[in-house]
Motif scaffolding. Structure first.
Motif, PDB file in Angstrom:
ATOM      1  N   ALA A 152       0.830  -1.208   0.000  1.00  0.00           N
ATOM      2  CA  ALA A 152       0.000   0.000   0.000  1.00  0.00           C
ATOM      3  C   ALA A 152       0.864   1.258   0.000  1.00  0.00           C
ATOM      4  N   THR A 153       1.954   1.252   0.762  1.00  0.00           N
ATOM      5  CA  THR A 153       2.851   2.405   0.802  1.00  0.00           C
ATOM      6  C   THR A 153       3.485   2.644  -0.563  1.00  0.00           C
ATOM      7  N   ALA A 154       3.925   1.579  -1.212  1.00  0.00           N
ATOM      8  CA  ALA A 154       4.531   1.717  -2.542  1.00  0.00           C
ATOM      9  C   ALA A 154       3.511   2.250  -3.552  1.00  0.00           C
ATOM     10  N   LYS A 155       2.274   1.755  -3.464  1.00  0.00           N
ATOM     11  CA  LYS A 155       1.233   2.211  -4.391  1.00  0.00           C
ATOM     12  C   LYS A 155       0.915   3.692  -4.167  1.00  0.00           C
ATOM     13  N   VAL A 156       0.822   4.128  -2.931  1.00  0.00           N
ATOM     14  CA  VAL A 156       0.538   5.528  -2.619  1.00  0.00           C
ATOM     15  C   VAL A 156       1.688   6.418  -3.085  1.00  0.00           C
ATOM     16  N   ASN A 157       2.929   5.991  -2.847  1.00  0.00           N
ATOM     17  CA  ASN A 157       4.087   6.791  -3.282  1.00  0.00           C
ATOM     18  C   ASN A 157       4.131   6.909  -4.812  1.00  0.00           C
ATOM     19  N   ARG A 158       3.814   5.831  -5.516  1.00  0.00           N
ATOM     20  CA  ARG A 158       3.775   5.864  -6.970  1.00  0.00           C
ATOM     21  C   ARG A 158       2.719   6.853  -7.464  1.00  0.00           C
ATOM     22  N   LYS A 159       1.557   6.849  -6.833  1.00  0.00           N
ATOM     23  CA  LYS A 159       0.480   7.767  -7.223  1.00  0.00           C
ATOM     24  C   LYS A 159       0.863   9.209  -6.908  1.00  0.00           C
ATOM     25  N   LEU A 160       1.537   9.452  -5.780  1.00  0.00           N
ATOM     26  CA  LEU A 160       1.977  10.801  -5.442  1.00  0.00           C
ATOM     27  C   LEU A 160       3.009  11.333  -6.435  1.00  0.00           C
ATOM     28  N   LYS A 161       3.897  10.443  -6.921  1.00  0.00           N
ATOM     29  CA  LYS A 161       4.875  10.863  -7.915  1.00  0.00           C
ATOM     30  C   LYS A 161       4.193  11.217  -9.236  1.00  0.00           C
ATOM     31  N   GLN A 162       3.087  10.553  -9.549  1.00  0.00           N
ATOM     32  CA  GLN A 162       2.353  10.867 -10.776  1.00  0.00           C
ATOM     33  C   GLN A 162       1.660  12.223 -10.689  1.00  0.00           C
ATOM     34  N   LEU A 163       1.395  12.690  -9.489  1.00  0.00           N
ATOM     35  CA  LEU A 163       0.663  13.935  -9.307  1.00  0.00           C
ATOM     36  C   LEU A 163       1.561  15.136  -9.057  1.00  0.00           C
ATOM     37  N   THR A 164       2.876  14.980  -9.197  1.00  0.00           N
ATOM     38  CA  THR A 164       3.765  16.129  -9.049  1.00  0.00           C
ATOM     39  C   THR A 164       3.614  17.032 -10.275  1.00  0.00           C
ATOM     40  N   PRO A 165       3.893  18.318 -10.140  1.00  0.00           N
ATOM     41  CA  PRO A 165       3.750  19.231 -11.279  1.00  0.00           C
ATOM     42  C   PRO A 165       4.583  18.824 -12.498  1.00  0.00           C
ATOM     43  N   GLU A 166       5.810  18.335 -12.258  1.00  0.00           N
ATOM     44  CA  GLU A 166       6.660  17.928 -13.376  1.00  0.00           C
ATOM     45  C   GLU A 166       6.050  16.742 -14.115  1.00  0.00           C
ATOM     46  N   SER A 167       5.526  15.803 -13.368  1.00  0.00           N
ATOM     47  CA  SER A 167       4.917  14.619 -13.978  1.00  0.00           C
ATOM     48  C   SER A 167       3.647  14.997 -14.731  1.00  0.00           C
ATOM     49  N   LEU A 168       2.846  15.886 -14.144  1.00  0.00           N
ATOM     50  CA  LEU A 168       1.627  16.321 -14.827  1.00  0.00           C
ATOM     51  C   LEU A 168       1.964  17.075 -16.111  1.00  0.00           C
ATOM     52  N   ALA A 169       3.031  17.889 -16.092  1.00  0.00           N
ATOM     53  CA  ALA A 169       3.445  18.616 -17.294  1.00  0.00           C
ATOM     54  C   ALA A 169       3.918  17.647 -18.369  1.00  0.00           C
ATOM     55  N   ALA A 170       4.670  16.629 -17.960  1.00  0.00           N
ATOM     56  CA  ALA A 170       5.141  15.636 -18.929  1.00  0.00           C
ATOM     57  C   ALA A 170       3.965  14.857 -19.523  1.00  0.00           C
ATOM     58  N   GLN A 171       2.988  14.517 -18.687  1.00  0.00           N
ATOM     59  CA  GLN A 171       1.811  13.806 -19.189  1.00  0.00           C
ATOM     60  C   GLN A 171       1.026  14.682 -20.165  1.00  0.00           C
ATOM     61  N   ALA A 172       0.895  15.966 -19.857  1.00  0.00           N
ATOM     62  CA  ALA A 172       0.174  16.875 -20.750  1.00  0.00           C
ATOM     63  C   ALA A 172       0.915  17.020 -22.080  1.00  0.00           C
ATOM     64  N   ALA A 173       2.247  17.099 -22.017  1.00  0.00           N
ATOM     65  CA  ALA A 173       3.033  17.206 -23.252  1.00  0.00           C
ATOM     66  C   ALA A 173       2.884  15.941 -24.094  1.00  0.00           C
ATOM     67  N   ASP A 174       2.909  14.791 -23.445  1.00  0.00           N
ATOM     68  CA  ASP A 174       2.736  13.530 -24.178  1.00  0.00           C
ATOM     69  C   ASP A 174       1.362  13.464 -24.838  1.00  0.00           C
TER      70      ASP A 174
END
Length: 114
Positions: free
Chosen positions: A18-40
């Motif tokens: 559960a901790t690994a899953k939550v950390n993975r989801k938090l990394k997806q919601l960082t501004p840099e990750s969201l910007a990369a997803q939007a660019a993709d």
């Protein structure tokens, strides 16, 4: 004792998972990750639009060829036939001239240079 060890291990594994899953989801919601997803997504949308435009252009060319065949526009020209002329030329009418209007000599424009 074995049951307690089993449940302790199962609980620890579930906690780690559960901790690994939550950390993975938090990394997806960082501004840099969201910007990369939007660019993709933008690049993917651009490729889809380009493919759509190419498909439309291909369909237009195909339909234009079909219409040309149906109307005989693509047929070879017979050199023995006279060239078709415009009706106005055949009737001997002079070409229409544009009507020019004269401007008034006294202008009420206050913004002109004196």
């Amino acid at each position: 004792m074995f049951r307690r060890t089993f449940w302790f291990t199962a609980g620890a594994a579930a906690g780690v998972w559960a901790t690994a899953k939550v950390n993975r989801k938090l990394k997806q919601l960082t501004p840099e990750s969201l910007a990369a997803q939007a660019a993709d997504k933008a690049i993917e949308t651009g490729h889809r639009l380009k493919d759509f435009a190419l498909d439309v252009r291909e369909g237009m060319a195909r339909r234009e060829a079909e219409l040309g065949d149906a109307l005989g526009l693509e047929a070879p020209v017979d050199r023995d036939l006279p060239v078709q002329r415009h009706r106005a030329v055949e009737a001997g009418e002079p070409p229409a001239r544009p009507a020019f209007r004269t401007l008034p000599s006294n202008s009420n424009n206050r913004n002109e240079d004196h």
